[in-house]
Design an enzyme around this catalytic site. Sequence first.
Site, PDB file in Angstrom:
ATOM      1  N   LYS A 280      -1.116  -0.783  33.250  1.00  0.00           N
ATOM      2  CA  LYS A 280      -1.858  -0.358  32.060  1.00  0.00           C
ATOM      3  C   LYS A 280      -0.885   0.117  30.976  1.00  0.00           C
ATOM      4  CE  LYS A 280      -5.983   2.158  30.718  1.00  0.00           C
ATOM      5  NZ  LYS A 280      -6.939   1.087  30.513  1.00  0.00           N
TER       6      LYS A 280
ATOM      7  N   GLY B 260     -13.188   3.428  22.317  1.00  0.00           N
ATOM      8  CA  GLY B 260     -12.254   4.061  21.387  1.00  0.00           C
ATOM      9  C   GLY B 260     -12.728   3.986  19.938  1.00  0.00           C
ATOM     10  N   ASN B 261     -13.544   2.964  19.607  1.00  0.00           N
ATOM     11  CA  ASN B 261     -13.977   2.793  18.218  1.00  0.00           C
ATOM     12  C   ASN B 261     -14.935   3.884  17.748  1.00  0.00           C
ATOM     13  OD1 ASN B 261     -15.937   1.620  19.984  1.00  0.00           O
ATOM     14  ND2 ASN B 261     -16.912   0.667  18.227  1.00  0.00           N
TER      15      ASN B 261
ATOM     16  N   LYS C 202     -15.000  -3.429  31.967  1.00  0.00           N
ATOM     17  CA  LYS C 202     -16.398  -3.139  31.589  1.00  0.00           C
ATOM     18  C   LYS C 202     -17.349  -3.979  32.440  1.00  0.00           C
ATOM     19  CE  LYS C 202     -15.208  -2.336  26.770  1.00  0.00           C
ATOM     20  NZ  LYS C 202     -14.821  -0.939  26.967  1.00  0.00           N
TER      21      LYS C 202
ATOM     22  N   LYS D  54     -11.856   4.334  31.833  1.00  0.00           N
ATOM     23  CA  LYS D  54     -13.044   5.180  31.631  1.00  0.00           C
ATOM     24  C   LYS D  54     -14.347   4.456  31.991  1.00  0.00           C
ATOM     25  CE  LYS D  54     -14.788   3.837  27.235  1.00  0.00           C
ATOM     26  NZ  LYS D  54     -14.298   2.487  27.373  1.00  0.00           N
TER      27      LYS D  54
HETATM   28  P1  ADP Z   1     -13.020   0.174  24.370  1.00  0.00           P
HETATM   29  O1  ADP Z   1     -12.237   1.177  23.619  1.00  0.00           O
HETATM   30  O2  ADP Z   1     -14.427   0.062  23.884  1.00  0.00           O
HETATM   31  O3  ADP Z   1     -12.925   0.317  25.871  1.00  0.00           O
HETATM   32  P2  ADP Z   1     -11.513  -2.326  24.715  1.00  0.00           P
HETATM   33  O4  ADP Z   1     -10.482  -2.812  23.764  1.00  0.00           O
HETATM   34  O5  ADP Z   1     -11.039  -1.836  26.038  1.00  0.00           O
HETATM   35  O6  ADP Z   1     -12.373  -1.228  23.929  1.00  0.00           O
HETATM   36  O7  ADP Z   1     -12.571  -3.483  24.990  1.00  0.00           O
HETATM   37  C1  ADP Z   1     -13.278  -4.127  23.926  1.00  0.00           C
HETATM   38  C2  ADP Z   1     -12.526  -5.351  23.429  1.00  0.00           C
HETATM   39  O8  ADP Z   1     -12.506  -6.357  24.433  1.00  0.00           O
HETATM   40  C3  ADP Z   1     -13.125  -6.065  22.237  1.00  0.00           C
HETATM   41  O9  ADP Z   1     -12.764  -5.459  21.032  1.00  0.00           O
HETATM   42  C4  ADP Z   1     -12.559  -7.478  22.373  1.00  0.00           C
HETATM   43  O10 ADP Z   1     -11.435  -7.608  21.541  1.00  0.00           O
HETATM   44  C5  ADP Z   1     -12.069  -7.548  23.817  1.00  0.00           C
HETATM   45  N1  ADP Z   1     -12.561  -8.674  24.589  1.00  0.00           N
HETATM   46  C6  ADP Z   1     -11.802  -9.403  25.437  1.00  0.00           C
HETATM   47  N2  ADP Z   1     -12.522 -10.335  26.060  1.00  0.00           N
HETATM   48  C7  ADP Z   1     -13.800 -10.216  25.612  1.00  0.00           C
HETATM   49  C8  ADP Z   1     -15.022 -10.907  25.909  1.00  0.00           C
HETATM   50  N3  ADP Z   1     -15.059 -11.902  26.806  1.00  0.00           N
HETATM   51  N4  ADP Z   1     -16.134 -10.520  25.263  1.00  0.00           N
HETATM   52  C9  ADP Z   1     -16.106  -9.514  24.367  1.00  0.00           C
HETATM   53  N5  ADP Z   1     -14.978  -8.832  24.044  1.00  0.00           N
HETATM   54  C10 ADP Z   1     -13.831  -9.161  24.665  1.00  0.00           C
HETATM   55 MG    MG Z   2     -11.224  -0.049  27.136  1.00  0.00          MG
END
Ligand code: ADP
Ligand code: MG
Length: 320
Positions: free
Chosen positions: A122, A9-10, A262, A204
């Site tokens: 979700k 999303g970033n 992820k 996604k």
């Molecule tokens: P995206 O839009 O890239 O899918 P998400 O919010 O779903 O973003 O996932 C990324 C976020 O996951 C990071 O910004 C962080 O806050 C969070 N996060 C939670 N646990 C972890 C971890 N173990 N290592 C890295 N990031 C983490």
């Molecule tokens: Mg995400």
Amino acid sequence: MRFVIALGGNALLHRHEAPEAATQVARLSLAAPALARIAAAHQVVFVHGNGPQVGLLARESAEDETLTSPYPLSALGAETQGLIGSLLIQALHNAGHPGQAVTVITHTVVDADDAAMGTPTKFIGAVYDCRHARRLADDNGWDIAADGEGWRRVVPSPLPRRIVELSAAATLLAAGSTVVMGGGGGIPVIDSDGYRPVEAVIDKDHTAALLARLLHADALVILTDVPGVIADYGTPAATVIAATTPALLRTLPFAAGSMGPKVDAACGFVEATGKRAAIGSLDHVQDVLDGTVGTQITASLSPRHPAVFRAGPSSAPPTR
Ligand code: ADP
Ligand code: MG
């Protein structure tokens, strides 16, 4: 080489930023030069998130008094694929991408009996106080759940099983086009006497992993707003895992709904194909792709990817 690249999303908005159109254009123009260089040199499929955009459309639709009921999520997901695909394609071209970039509005088949369908987990859309959320739930048949101080709508998040537009995408890729597809995980449908949309949101990252497998990608690259997978996340011991295997990663706990999917998606791709997956920062996309930064996940550890844990200032958990 062929890559599937998932954009977090970033790429369009930073957390807590209002979903202004101009902000999204500006953010994409920052990421686009590096993405365009990669797309020019390789066969690339981009899979983007759509959380804030679908949240905006859902709220607008819910508040529109001329409608007897808000648009279904499937329709809103389709709208966001068109919107974000168009913005991304414009950004790639404006950054000098020499070829054609094409958005494929994508339907993703899920199992009607996926265990997730019965348990909405979700969070989507805005945060409401309890009373407001209850009223919206009663009016619209939503499930709601507490999210921190407030209440939000929750929907099921089933696993993607099949990509309806897969062969069209393969044809486009082979013909040299850059393909944007699977946005927001794809429009979830069940295949039962025709395709029928379901009120769900597919992660996604799982859709990107499925596409990477089915399109025989050389690597799956998941880009987000942290430098990689962080062990001991949120503690003073936080360290970015530089290189690892699915077997090692699967022994560690990760947050459901953010890093969890992820890691799961990346491990699944490596286990199924023996190829490489990487999770890293959008700001360092070329290096993540080259395997020099981020978390590199391979079937076994090699001298190129030793089992090192790299600490550093950038590995501290972000403050939000
Ligand atoms: P995206 O839009 O890239 O899918 P998400 O919010 O779903 O973003 O996932 C990324 C976020 O996951 C990071 O910004 C962080 O806050 C969070 N996060 C939670 N646990 C972890 C971890 N173990 N290592 C890295 N990031 C983490
Ligand atoms: Mg995400």
